[in-house]
Design a protein around this motif. Structure first.
Motif, mmCIF file in Angstrom:
data_model
loop_
_atom_site.group_PDB
_atom_site.id
_atom_site.type_symbol
_atom_site.label_atom_id
_atom_site.label_comp_id
_atom_site.label_asym_id
_atom_site.label_seq_id
_atom_site.Cartn_x
_atom_site.Cartn_y
_atom_site.Cartn_z
ATOM 1 N N TRP B 291 -3.256 86.960 50.780
ATOM 2 C CA TRP B 291 -2.797 86.172 49.621
ATOM 3 C C TRP B 291 -3.723 86.366 48.411
ATOM 4 O O TRP B 291 -4.925 86.122 48.495
ATOM 5 C CB TRP B 291 -2.754 84.694 50.011
ATOM 6 N N VAL B 345 -11.194 88.886 47.094
ATOM 7 C CA VAL B 345 -11.097 88.387 48.459
ATOM 8 C C VAL B 345 -9.820 87.551 48.539
ATOM 9 O O VAL B 345 -9.558 86.752 47.641
ATOM 10 C CB VAL B 345 -12.331 87.518 48.791
ATOM 11 N N PRO B 346 -9.027 87.714 49.584
ATOM 12 C CA PRO B 346 -7.830 86.866 49.703
ATOM 13 C C PRO B 346 -8.204 85.379 49.626
ATOM 14 O O PRO B 346 -9.252 84.970 50.132
ATOM 15 C CB PRO B 346 -7.283 87.217 51.092
ATOM 16 N N ALA B 347 -7.364 84.592 48.978
ATOM 17 C CA ALA B 347 -7.605 83.144 48.863
ATOM 18 C C ALA B 347 -7.118 82.474 50.145
ATOM 19 O O ALA B 347 -5.918 82.394 50.394
ATOM 20 C CB ALA B 347 -6.864 82.586 47.655
#
Lengths: 349, 349, 349, 349
Positions: B291, B345-347
């Motif tokens: 995400w 970085v993906p949340a």
């Protein structure tokens, strides 16, 4: 080799810790050199968080101060209440700077802590040393500090929304009512019936009415702003979403103040502070409009019929309400620009 | 004054455009100098997107090539199908580099475009000039190109999951079945009954079964990889979430291939490509694990009982499936590191 | 005093049990006389389920057969796998009719049960006695039975979608691929990281790929319909919603069959069965369209390019996939109209 | 042939209309004989609502009074504001009983209606004839009435939570602050950016602060209960869920009243009223606990520090807040038990 400041994160396997990892990954002045978990030391963090694959592959470290000191200059404590009160003194004595994201050092009164948290309070000397890190209000104290206590998520949204009006004497502190709503990530990663998907999805519920441990923290700061003790009504609700806090606040206006007066007062109060955005007339912020960012957005309505002001304040509870604000505090402690590494555009939609 | 490359975004008021604004805000080599909307030119973008307050306050520009050329070197077209086919030639002739996020230049066959999109195709010369920008597969063509057609969201997840096995001859191309699922943001910002909250929340539905316009795009690339024409079964579903695509793919294995063979093949195929992450045995990716990031995560299961492989591929449809991949293409076009400005970085959560 | 048939529900504090309470409350021929929970006996069910305030205020009973027999004629077992295998024989011997909603009596082969469930199988004699209660297929066996094993949620959606075509020989059983998606309530009420709100919201994930314990149940019935053993590819996914299952199924067509042929075949097969609704051409069912009801809706697409049929089948996993189907089975066992007490209109939106 | 009372539903293609269809399907004394839509007359309702397949297959009727009178005795008007003011007089003159779910006949003052709704008010004579159908408060007026105006969704939750305390003089009417939250279905089925899935999912927002048209309706009834005009602060928020309203209400206590006093007062006030459930100490209702049912659940907290009471009231906005309450009104008008056909157990989870 690197000139960057070394960072250790204790409690890396909680949501606060993992959000610190996300945000610090792009900070230009620091490098996370140790990710720490007492419960999972020796295993890779990607076991529990596969989204970090290729980003942080190393094994989790343990909590020992000497080992941490070898790698880092600053420690973030993203641990549950009751843990930081034990760890922080050791880290400070080891010469580390400490930023505590838990509630252990926020209340200056050990009695209040024990009453609201139901745990033994931290030692008095360290309680006094810890600076309450609401940088927009207490930034002068944070500058150069080596021990900062990061505010709670609800207090952050609430206090940024109330302090300017209380300080200016524009609202009656005795009239303040706070109706707060939070996404579920505020409850952390521990599984329980109360955070079970099927119980929360398509559901909206109140909890801990008048009993939330953030109440004394809010009243401590409001009392400081008002110059007299303040007692508030504070309700918390769970919203079926992951991130976001909205605090809807009500108070009786003192003096003759219009909507544009309030907007003007807050714009002036927060002048030069990048993370507070004041909304124009007729526009109230929504939690998604700050999602993933360190902003706190505030909107107002003034009702001449009741002589009350309604203040709506939103934050991302994991960013401005936790990891982002902690980084902001680090920036201020270190004398860096407070926005360093935090200029994220909210992820919308 | 700035040495940064100037960027114009056409279609800034759609979700693709606004995601380009978010991602490009932290790109070290470029600056967005013009945000453009034919429908809202002359008004501030914050009218429709208050989350951009304090970030992009200027008025929206209009689509004229000459004006754009004064401010920018590269244009991103985040417009609906049928618009880029008209605008791209003008921008190219004005000397701008163009990255088109719509479907207008993906299919090399005008007949196929007209059949699946129900609109007049772009001119043949420009269709030939446009490079299909799936950088992990066609990176050599993208390097130095001045006109790139960005792949569709479903094709990105699907093709990254299938091409290595098809190219290697490890699966029978005639056996491929693709069961795809998307979050709702893929449908854009236009309000309709089909994207009305109460109709989609707590609901899961299939749509356009065997009829989605991404089918010929997938088959074009699979055919290229197989060396023979490929026909697939492709189903699309709407998931009650905003972002994320999962493509679950099924195929009959050719030869004697184990799970670890597949993992090895894909790791080798994507070696050095930062945005594709191959999952270890027994772990399948979830959409939330990418995400907000430009990753495509891929996992596998091999079933000896049926001699089939199941391949699970996930992306964030607005990042790797749209804006992020477009920026990756820009990086490759310009000869920069392909990860520049995309190391999010993906949340999570 | 009441002429109604007495009903006991064992496992009342799980989602299946509480859904039985909801549905049976308006059944004209029965009365729930005992709600039972081994873990919570002696406490009111409203402690865990305040939504039952004013509806069921009495204390939870314990599991003893003799006590149950005093109050009830029929027992529903809504217990986890491994419990019914111990309780059902006792209740049958006490002269009670039993409907088991767990997986303990579905598989006729103890070996298969032990392989897929990892627990000791139920006794052979009772396994043979238990009728597999997919009433639309095995209604003749259910009629008059005193022990019925209620099908699993995934098998219900899947088998109602596949059996007519398999029985007719219209699809190749060896080609069947099943891509299934479920809401989270299918995982029950037990809290775990895998069902934690913040992990599932805005997320879509695959799990137990090729390893779900419903696979042998599906293959048992398909094999029965085909007359030869059938092996399938079966993938399960979690959808961020509470209720609903969709099974998207793929198979190669045998013979020359159009879309309208398939619709005609299924309409004929399910003629007179109120709970299966066949959708017209070009319309695929969504899970919300059966929410809260006992319907199974089925739609089709036929692709001439690949000679495959795509079958989309949806149910509410807690109704047709559990409690509703169990009541339907009770109705058929007792010789009542199978729709008695089940004529709920889906709750939309 | 049927002895049942014939029912016509005008506005059948909106959420209120379709919920009336769902609930009335199991009412023992009535039969829906005409489903009406001016915009879709002559087409089947299943075109827009496939979940009604096999349940209501007939074509939609038009709005003509004479035609309706042939089929029905009672008309429910589930139309937008501004429509009922035109239709209701015609139906009443045709001898039909009328229950209006819109806001057109709630406010007795045409000036207030025009001020808050921005439309011409209904005729004075009919305004006076229309009984405000909050049956728990005004049941005596509803009994035998032939024209009832059904309360709004927010007023229903709010007034049931406030009237007993206001009537008893236990709270200061001038101190009342109402913080209300609603699921999105309250906005109806019309697609707009404000109800677009991607804008509302994972979002919580305030809207119409101090400006919602339900404010004068709430104040009308509170003034009636207090015996003096009442002015309130009223905020509305959208929750990312489909159904459910919570009203969190704050007021200053008059006299010495404990939590158990409040619980006792409300239990007494609502004695014999099946649809209001008062929660015990320390338990606050959640919206899911009334989902799909006609219940209104109310809980309390008393704060001695501030001398305020917090009252939490929840309903399903489409049932108790619209269709269910309308049926309850019908039952009371007709002299039937008010719970007839409404004894639904909430759908949980």
């Amino acid at each position: 080799m690197s000139n960057k400041t070394g960072i250790a994160i204790v409690g890396s396997t909680g949501y606060g810790g993992v959000e610190l990892i996300r945000l610090l990954a792009s900070h230009p002045q620091v490098e996370v050199t140790s990710v720490i978990s007492s419960s999972s030391a020796g295993t890779p963090i990607t076991d529990g968080y596969p989204h970090l694959a290729g980003i942080r592959e190393e094994l989790l470290d343990d909590v020992e101060p000497a080992k941490i000191k070898e790698k880092a200059d600053i420690v973030f404590l993203a641990t549950p209440a009751g843990v930081a009160s034990k760890l922080a003194p050791q880290y400070l004595e080891a010469g580390l700077k400490v930023i505590d994201l838990s509630g252990d050092y926020r209340l200056k009164s050990p009695q209040l802590y024990e009453q609201w948290y139901g745990k033994p309070a931290a030692g008095k000397a360290y309680l006094e040393q810890a600076v309450f890190g609401l940088a927009e209000i207490y930034g002068d104290n944070v500058r150069g500090a080596s021990f900062v206590s990061n505010p709670g998520c609800y207090p952050t949204a609430t206090l940024l929304g109330l302090v300017p009006a209380v300080k200016a004497g524009w609202i009656d502190p005795a009239s303040i009512i706070i109706d707060a709503k939070s996404g579920v990530s505020g409850a952390g990663r521990g599984a329980s019936l109360g955070t079970h998907y099927s119980e929360l999805n398509e559901n909206f519920k109140a909890y801990k009415v008048n009993k939330h441990q953030h109440i004394p923290e809010i009243e401590m700061v409001l009392g400081d702003a008002a110059g007299v003790p303040v007692v508030t009504t504070f309700t918390t609700h769970l919203v079926p979403m992951t991130r976001g806090i909205m605090s809807t606040m009500y108070a009786t206006i003192q003096g003759d103040r219009s909507l544009s007066d309030f907007i003007g007062l807050y714009k002036q109060f927060y002048e030069g502070r990048s993370f507070v955005r004041i909304r124009p007339e007729g526009q109230w912020p929504a939690t998604k409009e700050v999602w993933g960012s360190n902003y706190c957005d505030i909107g107002f309505a003034v009702d001449e019929r009741t002589n009350r002001v309604t203040i709506v304040s939103v934050i991302d509870n994991l960013v401005k309400g936790a990891a982002g604000q902690a980084i902001q505090n680090m920036n201020v402690m270190m004398g860096w620009d407070e926005t360093l590494g935090l200029q994220f555009v909210p992820a919308y939609p």
